[in-house]
Design an enzyme around this catalytic site. Structure first.
Site, PDB file in Angstrom:
ATOM      1  N   HIS A 110     -12.233  -1.182  -6.827  1.00 11.77           N
ATOM      2  CA  HIS A 110     -11.767  -2.445  -7.414  1.00 11.77           C
ATOM      3  C   HIS A 110     -11.488  -3.323  -6.192  1.00 11.77           C
ATOM      4  O   HIS A 110     -10.683  -2.915  -5.317  1.00 11.77           O
ATOM      5  CB  HIS A 110     -10.500  -2.203  -8.249  1.00 11.77           C
ATOM      6  N   HIS A 144     -10.365  -5.215  -3.185  1.00 12.97           N
ATOM      7  CA  HIS A 144      -9.020  -5.403  -2.628  1.00 12.97           C
ATOM      8  C   HIS A 144      -9.131  -5.796  -1.170  1.00 12.97           C
ATOM      9  O   HIS A 144     -10.029  -5.347  -0.459  1.00 12.97           O
ATOM     10  CB  HIS A 144      -8.165  -4.139  -2.784  1.00 12.97           C
ATOM     11  N   HIS A 161      -6.946  -5.679   2.317  1.00 14.82           N
ATOM     12  CA  HIS A 161      -5.783  -5.144   3.016  1.00 14.82           C
ATOM     13  C   HIS A 161      -5.247  -6.235   3.940  1.00 14.82           C
ATOM     14  O   HIS A 161      -6.034  -6.876   4.651  1.00 14.82           O
ATOM     15  CB  HIS A 161      -6.164  -3.963   3.913  1.00 14.82           C
ATOM     16  N   ASN A 220     -12.953  -3.395   2.650  1.00 18.26           N
ATOM     17  CA  ASN A 220     -13.938  -2.316   2.735  1.00 18.26           C
ATOM     18  C   ASN A 220     -14.869  -2.425   1.541  1.00 18.26           C
ATOM     19  O   ASN A 220     -14.410  -2.581   0.405  1.00 18.26           O
ATOM     20  CB  ASN A 220     -13.227  -0.962   2.738  1.00 18.26           C
ATOM     21  N   ASP A 277       0.857  -1.194   0.000  1.00 14.50           N
ATOM     22  CA  ASP A 277       0.000   0.000   0.000  1.00 14.50           C
ATOM     23  C   ASP A 277       0.893   1.244   0.000  1.00 14.50           C
ATOM     24  O   ASP A 277       1.915   1.302   0.684  1.00 14.50           O
ATOM     25  CB  ASP A 277      -0.913  -0.010   1.232  1.00 14.50           C
ATOM     26  N   HIS A 306     -11.567  -7.138 -12.899  1.00 19.90           N
ATOM     27  CA  HIS A 306     -12.172  -5.995 -12.212  1.00 19.90           C
ATOM     28  C   HIS A 306     -13.568  -6.327 -11.697  1.00 19.90           C
ATOM     29  O   HIS A 306     -14.458  -6.660 -12.470  1.00 19.90           O
ATOM     30  CB  HIS A 306     -12.257  -4.783 -13.153  1.00 19.90           C
ATOM     31  N   GLY A 344     -16.272   2.484   3.769  1.00 22.18           N
ATOM     32  CA  GLY A 344     -15.028   3.265   3.635  1.00 22.18           C
ATOM     33  C   GLY A 344     -14.196   2.889   2.434  1.00 22.18           C
ATOM     34  O   GLY A 344     -12.985   3.156   2.402  1.00 22.18           O
TER      35      GLY A 344
HETATM   36  P1  AMP Z   1      -9.851   1.482   0.487  1.00 25.37           P
HETATM   37  O1  AMP Z   1     -10.076   2.679   1.379  1.00 25.37           O
HETATM   38  O2  AMP Z   1     -10.196   0.195   1.173  1.00 25.37           O
HETATM   39  O3  AMP Z   1     -10.499   1.655  -0.859  1.00 25.37           O
HETATM   40  O4  AMP Z   1      -8.279   1.403   0.297  1.00 25.37           O
HETATM   41  C1  AMP Z   1      -7.607   1.855  -0.834  1.00 25.37           C
HETATM   42  C2  AMP Z   1      -6.135   1.750  -0.526  1.00 25.37           C
HETATM   43  O5  AMP Z   1      -5.426   1.858  -1.741  1.00 25.37           O
HETATM   44  C3  AMP Z   1      -5.601   2.845   0.416  1.00 25.37           C
HETATM   45  O6  AMP Z   1      -5.029   2.226   1.570  1.00 25.37           O
HETATM   46  C4  AMP Z   1      -4.557   3.562  -0.436  1.00 25.37           C
HETATM   47  O7  AMP Z   1      -3.432   3.973   0.305  1.00 25.37           O
HETATM   48  C5  AMP Z   1      -4.213   2.505  -1.471  1.00 25.37           C
HETATM   49  N1  AMP Z   1      -3.709   3.007  -2.749  1.00 25.37           N
HETATM   50  C6  AMP Z   1      -4.267   3.949  -3.541  1.00 25.37           C
HETATM   51  N2  AMP Z   1      -3.526   4.140  -4.645  1.00 25.37           N
HETATM   52  C7  AMP Z   1      -2.477   3.288  -4.566  1.00 25.37           C
HETATM   53  C8  AMP Z   1      -1.360   3.010  -5.393  1.00 25.37           C
HETATM   54  N3  AMP Z   1      -1.156   3.645  -6.560  1.00 25.37           N
HETATM   55  N4  AMP Z   1      -0.468   2.082  -4.988  1.00 25.37           N
HETATM   56  C9  AMP Z   1      -0.641   1.442  -3.812  1.00 25.37           C
HETATM   57  N5  AMP Z   1      -1.686   1.645  -2.990  1.00 25.37           N
HETATM   58  C10 AMP Z   1      -2.585   2.568  -3.345  1.00 25.37           C
HETATM   59 ZN    ZN Z   2     -10.180  -2.190 -11.803  1.00 27.45          ZN
END
Ligand code: AMP
Ligand code: ZN
Length: 116
Positions: A97, A99, A101, A86, A29, A45, A92
């Site tokens: 897309h 993901h 954490h 999330n 991240d 996606h 939040g």
């Molecule tokens: P969410 O709030 O669950 O949608 O988390 C999105 C996460 O993506 C956040 O923790 C961001 O710091 C992370 N993020 C956004 N852009 C990038 C990127 N280019 N490379 C790595 N992490 C990213």
């Molecule tokens: Zn995507």
């Protein structure tokens, strides 16, 4: 226009790669909140977990397998970790897309669901 994580998958935006196979990509991240903060995403996606059709849900099992592999490789299988997904605005979710954490490497603070 493809989303930011699709651009990472396509190599249009760089990432610090942790793991990759045919179905998923894992990378650090960009704004870590723990010593280990890794995102695991499906290469296909889906906007959020609620958009994965029932007959494609095996991708989630695969993601969990990959999370275990990463935990074993990095060594936080022993110390513990937290997995967060999330979903949607109230959940939040900022990047639309799917993901997961992975947070590890320190005693993690209490989170909303644990608050009385
Ligand atoms: P969410 O709030 O669950 O949608 O988390 C999105 C996460 O993506 C956040 O923790 C961001 O710091 C992370 N993020 C956004 N852009 C990038 C990127 N280019 N490379 C790595 N992490 C990213
Ligand atoms: Zn995507």
């Amino acid at each position: 226009m493809s989303c930011i994580f699709c651009k990472i998958i396509d190599g249009e935006i760089p990432c610090s790669k942790v793991y990759e196979d045919d179905l998923v990509l894992a990378f650090n991240d960009i704004n870590p909140v723990a010593p280990y903060h890794i995102l695991v995403i499906p290469k296909k996606h889906y906007e959020s977990i609620i958009d994965i059709p029932e007959n494609e849900m095996e991708i989630v099992g695969h993601i969990h397998n990959v999370i275990n592999k990463i935990a074993n490789k990095k060594g936080f299988n022993e110390t513990g970790f937290r997995i967060i997904n999330n979903c949607g605005d109230d959940g939040g979710q900022e990047v639309k897309h799917v993901h997961y954490h992975i947070l590890a490497g320190k005693k993690l603070p209490m989170y909303e669901a644990e608050k009385k």
